[in-house]
Scaffold this motif. Structure first.
Motif, PDB file in Angstrom:
ATOM      1  N   ALA A   1     -16.003   3.540 -13.840  1.00 28.13           N
ATOM      2  CA  ALA A   1     -16.061   4.195 -12.522  1.00 28.13           C
ATOM      3  C   ALA A   1     -14.414   4.503 -11.977  1.00 28.13           C
ATOM      4  CB  ALA A   1     -16.669   3.428 -11.361  1.00 28.13           C
ATOM      5  N   PHE A   2     -13.636   3.401 -12.273  1.00 26.90           N
ATOM      6  CA  PHE A   2     -12.032   3.805 -12.106  1.00 26.90           C
ATOM      7  C   PHE A   2     -11.654   4.957 -12.738  1.00 26.90           C
ATOM      8  CE2 PHE A   2      -7.679   2.562 -13.271  1.00 26.90           C
ATOM      9  CZ  PHE A   2      -7.122   2.713 -12.008  1.00 26.90           C
ATOM     10  N   HIS A   3     -11.885   5.014 -13.948  1.00 25.84           N
ATOM     11  CA  HIS A   3     -11.332   5.988 -14.814  1.00 25.84           C
ATOM     12  C   HIS A   3     -11.777   7.549 -14.223  1.00 25.84           C
ATOM     13  CE1 HIS A   3      -8.828   3.704 -17.448  1.00 25.84           C
ATOM     14  NE2 HIS A   3     -10.076   2.863 -17.846  1.00 25.84           N
ATOM     15  N   LEU A   4     -13.083   7.369 -13.983  1.00 29.11           N
ATOM     16  CA  LEU A   4     -13.817   8.482 -13.395  1.00 29.11           C
ATOM     17  C   LEU A   4     -13.149   8.893 -12.220  1.00 29.11           C
ATOM     18  CD1 LEU A   4     -16.092  10.452 -13.956  1.00 29.11           C
ATOM     19  CD2 LEU A   4     -17.711   9.077 -12.699  1.00 29.11           C
ATOM     20  N   SER A   5     -12.982   8.124 -11.329  1.00 24.73           N
ATOM     21  CA  SER A   5     -12.363   8.489  -9.989  1.00 24.73           C
ATOM     22  C   SER A   5     -10.804   9.124 -10.226  1.00 24.73           C
ATOM     23  CB  SER A   5     -12.351   7.310  -9.100  1.00 24.73           C
ATOM     24  OG  SER A   5     -11.478   6.467  -9.611  1.00 24.73           O
ATOM     25  N   ASN A   6     -10.180   8.423 -11.283  1.00 27.34           N
ATOM     26  CA  ASN A   6      -8.870   9.211 -11.590  1.00 27.34           C
ATOM     27  C   ASN A   6      -8.963  10.407 -12.257  1.00 27.34           C
ATOM     28  OD1 ASN A   6      -7.318   6.631 -10.577  1.00 27.34           O
ATOM     29  ND2 ASN A   6      -7.416   5.980 -12.773  1.00 27.34           N
ATOM     30  N   ALA A   7     -10.141  10.628 -12.835  1.00 28.81           N
ATOM     31  CA  ALA A   7     -10.367  12.082 -13.370  1.00 28.81           C
ATOM     32  C   ALA A   7     -10.574  13.226 -12.411  1.00 28.81           C
ATOM     33  CB  ALA A   7     -11.424  12.074 -14.489  1.00 28.81           C
ATOM     34  N   VAL A   8     -11.400  12.748 -11.397  1.00 27.08           N
ATOM     35  CA  VAL A   8     -11.626  13.385 -10.299  1.00 27.08           C
ATOM     36  C   VAL A   8     -10.644  13.745  -9.225  1.00 27.08           C
ATOM     37  CG1 VAL A   8     -13.065  13.781  -8.187  1.00 27.08           C
ATOM     38  CG2 VAL A   8     -14.164  12.838 -10.300  1.00 27.08           C
ATOM     39  N   LEU A   9      -9.647  12.671  -9.087  1.00 30.52           N
ATOM     40  CA  LEU A   9      -8.646  12.857  -7.895  1.00 30.52           C
ATOM     41  C   LEU A   9      -7.426  13.481  -8.684  1.00 30.52           C
ATOM     42  CD1 LEU A   9      -9.174   9.542  -6.015  1.00 30.52           C
ATOM     43  CD2 LEU A   9      -9.823  11.752  -5.347  1.00 30.52           C
TER      44      LEU A   9
ATOM     45  N   GLY B   1       0.765  -1.468   0.199  1.00 35.89           N
ATOM     46  CA  GLY B   1      -0.099  -0.004   0.056  1.00 35.89           C
ATOM     47  C   GLY B   1       0.962   1.251  -0.085  1.00 35.89           C
ATOM     48  N   HIS B   2       2.137   1.258   0.030  1.00 40.37           N
ATOM     49  CA  HIS B   2       3.048   2.455   0.100  1.00 40.37           C
ATOM     50  C   HIS B   2       2.992   2.959  -1.018  1.00 40.37           C
ATOM     51  CE1 HIS B   2       5.752   0.698   3.747  1.00 40.37           C
ATOM     52  NE2 HIS B   2       4.239   1.427   4.174  1.00 40.37           N
ATOM     53  N   ALA B   3       2.864   2.413  -2.367  1.00 36.20           N
ATOM     54  CA  ALA B   3       3.070   2.908  -3.533  1.00 36.20           C
ATOM     55  C   ALA B   3       1.852   4.143  -3.724  1.00 36.20           C
ATOM     56  CB  ALA B   3       2.999   2.053  -4.776  1.00 36.20           C
ATOM     57  N   LEU B   4       0.526   3.532  -3.435  1.00 40.73           N
ATOM     58  CA  LEU B   4      -0.691   4.370  -3.714  1.00 40.73           C
ATOM     59  C   LEU B   4      -0.498   5.649  -2.647  1.00 40.73           C
ATOM     60  CD1 LEU B   4      -3.263   4.885  -5.117  1.00 40.73           C
ATOM     61  CD2 LEU B   4      -4.426   3.199  -3.648  1.00 40.73           C
ATOM     62  N   SER B   5      -0.029   5.299  -1.253  1.00 39.16           N
ATOM     63  CA  SER B   5       0.288   6.289  -0.454  1.00 39.16           C
ATOM     64  C   SER B   5       1.183   7.384  -0.922  1.00 39.16           C
ATOM     65  CB  SER B   5       0.872   5.846   0.893  1.00 39.16           C
ATOM     66  OG  SER B   5       1.141   6.739   1.814  1.00 39.16           O
ATOM     67  N   ASP B   6       2.014   7.071  -1.792  1.00 40.62           N
ATOM     68  CA  ASP B   6       3.229   7.804  -2.331  1.00 40.62           C
ATOM     69  C   ASP B   6       2.497   8.589  -3.294  1.00 40.62           C
ATOM     70  OD1 ASP B   6       5.065   6.971  -0.573  1.00 40.62           O
ATOM     71  OD2 ASP B   6       6.130   5.906  -1.939  1.00 40.62           O
ATOM     72  N   VAL B   7       1.642   8.268  -3.939  1.00 38.69           N
ATOM     73  CA  VAL B   7       0.896   8.860  -5.237  1.00 38.69           C
ATOM     74  C   VAL B   7      -0.024  10.112  -4.435  1.00 38.69           C
ATOM     75  CG1 VAL B   7      -1.280   8.802  -6.767  1.00 38.69           C
ATOM     76  CG2 VAL B   7       0.700   7.080  -6.692  1.00 38.69           C
ATOM     77  N   PHE B   8      -0.485   9.918  -3.561  1.00 37.49           N
ATOM     78  CA  PHE B   8      -1.279  10.995  -2.767  1.00 37.49           C
ATOM     79  C   PHE B   8      -0.297  11.828  -2.026  1.00 37.49           C
ATOM     80  CE2 PHE B   8      -4.847   8.106  -3.267  1.00 37.49           C
ATOM     81  CZ  PHE B   8      -5.784   8.946  -3.598  1.00 37.49           C
ATOM     82  N   LEU B   9       0.801  11.263  -1.379  1.00 37.74           N
ATOM     83  CA  LEU B   9       1.849  12.140  -0.753  1.00 37.74           C
ATOM     84  C   LEU B   9       2.475  13.220  -1.316  1.00 37.74           C
ATOM     85  CD1 LEU B   9       2.985  12.573   2.289  1.00 37.74           C
ATOM     86  CD2 LEU B   9       4.603  11.032   1.558  1.00 37.74           C
ATOM     87  N   PHE B  10       3.155  12.565  -2.639  1.00 33.16           N
ATOM     88  CA  PHE B  10       4.246  13.726  -3.194  1.00 33.16           C
ATOM     89  C   PHE B  10       4.243  13.614  -4.664  1.00 33.16           C
ATOM     90  CE2 PHE B  10       6.756   9.634  -2.589  1.00 33.16           C
ATOM     91  CZ  PHE B  10       7.221   9.422  -3.860  1.00 33.16           C
ATOM     92  N   SER B  11       3.222  12.818  -5.150  1.00 34.74           N
ATOM     93  CA  SER B  11       3.301  12.878  -6.640  1.00 34.74           C
ATOM     94  C   SER B  11       2.580  14.052  -7.177  1.00 34.74           C
ATOM     95  CB  SER B  11       2.480  11.554  -7.183  1.00 34.74           C
ATOM     96  OG  SER B  11       1.060  11.979  -7.412  1.00 34.74           O
ATOM     97  N   ALA B  12       2.692  14.397  -8.438  1.00 38.38           N
ATOM     98  CA  ALA B  12       2.098  15.639  -9.099  1.00 38.38           C
ATOM     99  C   ALA B  12       0.772  15.366  -9.326  1.00 38.38           C
ATOM    100  CB  ALA B  12       2.933  15.835 -10.433  1.00 38.38           C
ATOM    101  N   TYR B  13       0.153  14.295  -9.213  1.00 36.65           N
ATOM    102  CA  TYR B  13      -1.392  14.048  -9.482  1.00 36.65           C
ATOM    103  C   TYR B  13      -2.365  14.700  -8.737  1.00 36.65           C
ATOM    104  CZ  TYR B  13       0.834  11.470 -13.128  1.00 36.65           C
ATOM    105  OH  TYR B  13       1.937  10.919 -14.211  1.00 36.65           O
TER     106      TYR B  13
END
Lengths: 229, 145
Positions: free
Chosen positions: A193-201, A132-144
């Motif tokens: 729904a997955f792509h939609l959540s990626n679009a929103v987040l 789960g660390h990778a997804l945590s890193d996406v939220f923590l410091f990625s540009a997304y």
């Protein structure tokens, strides 16, 4: 789904995706307006269904010009999927026999399946994704993440671990969902729904529309392969 | 010509699809406006910092119109390219867009020069580490107007 109908729905959906992408470029630079205004017009022609064969050839040529302009894709995977759909449509329109046309459209369906399966595979072999660390890193410091407030999700370790495994399992199971039409429909709804959540987040709105454009190919492919067998 | 077109097209025709396989250090573009080329200790500021939060309405609109965000993602690609295989193209794209955004739209005529740097953020244990991995030369703003 009938082959001709699947092709036509793909053209319309791709037309909407390319139109949406194109108008985003009309706001600033002259050179981008010169490239993207004709592209927006061609996308409308594709939706309406005027001279479709030549419209998709023109769109493909413009897409190559755009690759030159930005020294590669402007929007990574979204641009690549758009190009893949375009190339397959050009082949469908210009290949001489139904056999080859179906092969070209089937290739799009196979690539769509691989887009989920390989994404799942590269995650499941990475320990950072499994814990789960990778997804945590996406939220923590990625540009997304589209806003600072979303970064606080990086602290929800248990939720992110569950989400990581749900995404991995869904992506790995996607090819098996082709076995029946009902499971495929469920898979495509979840994927959308997955792509939609990626679009929103993460603001990946272009992925959402262009991936939807490839869905008719897999609905047709499932029927063509599994129902025929 | 045909070879370079194929080189650009091939990753689309035979894609790799390895999205987010590894979470690599993430670039931030920081900019500094200068009154002279020799100005020391410039004040660095993040280019297009993301908003604190977005309303539901804004999120909905961004499904259909997200031009600035997509441009920012393109600049992230340019920043990564500038480190992985530096080209003039990537630096020009970044300069053009930060000058257009920072100086021309916000009318700051007192500044003569601008430069940018790329700060890469990564996690080490529980700490976030920032590392400056690229710094451009100062560029006269007037030339780009």
């Amino acid at each position: 789904m009938d082959f001709e109908l699947a092709i036509r729905i793909t053209e319309i959906a791709l037309g909407f995706a390319l139109f949406q992408q194109s108008i985003e470029h009309l706001r600033t630079y002259l050179i981008e307006r010169i490239i993207f205004l004709p592209r927006a017009v061609l996308a409308v022609l594709l939706i309406v269904g005027v001279a479709t064969s030549w419209v998709i050839v023109a769109l493909l040529v413009l897409s190559i010009v755009i690759l030159y302009r930005f020294d590669g894709p402007y929007n990574g995977g979204a641009d690549r999927m758009g190009l893949l759909v375009l190339v397959c449509l050009v082949l469908v329109h210009f290949l001489p026999t139904l056999y080859w046309k179906e092969l070209a459209f089937g290739y799009l369906a196979v690539q769509l399946t691989l887009s989920y399966f390989i994404s799942g595979y590269v995650k499941v072999i990475n320990p950072q994704w499994r814990n789960g660390h990778a997804l945590s890193d996406v939220f923590l410091f990625s540009a997304y993440p589209v806003s600072e407030s979303l970064r606080c999700f990086s602290r929800s370790k248990r939720l992110l671990l569950i989400m990581s495994w749900l995404v991995i399992m869904f992506e790995l199971m996607f090819p098996f969902m082709l076995l029946t039409q009902a499971t495929l429909v469920v898979a495509l709804v979840i994927a959308a729904a997955f792509h939609l959540s990626n679009a929103v987040l993460f603001g990946l709105n272009r992925f959402f529309l262009v991936w939807l454009a490839a869905y008719p190919s897999i609905i047709w492919f499932q029927e063509r392969i599994f129902v025929t067998i | 010509m045909i070879f370079s077109a194929l080189k650009l097209l091939l990753p689309a025709i035979i894609p790799s699809w390895n999205f987010f396989d590894v979470i690599v250090p993430s670039p931030r573009i920081q900019i500094a406006l200068l009154q002279s080329k020799k100005q020391t200790k410039p004040e660095w500021a993040e280019f297009r910092p993301r908003p604190r939060s977005l309303s539901v309405k804004q999120l909905f609109v961004h499904l259909f119109w997200n031009a600035q965000w997509n441009e920012s993602l393109f600049l992230v690609s340019c920043a990564e390219r500038l480190i992985d295989y530096p080209t003039q193209h990537s630096e020009e794209e970044i300069f053009t867009r930060i000058i257009n955004d920072t100086v021309l739209k916000k009318h700051k005529p007192q500044y003569e020069y601008i430069k940018f740097r790329l700060v890469f953020v990564r996690r080490e244990g529980e700490a976030l580490i920032e590392e400056v991995r690229y710094q451009s030369k100062a560029r006269q703003i007037e030339n780009d107007r």
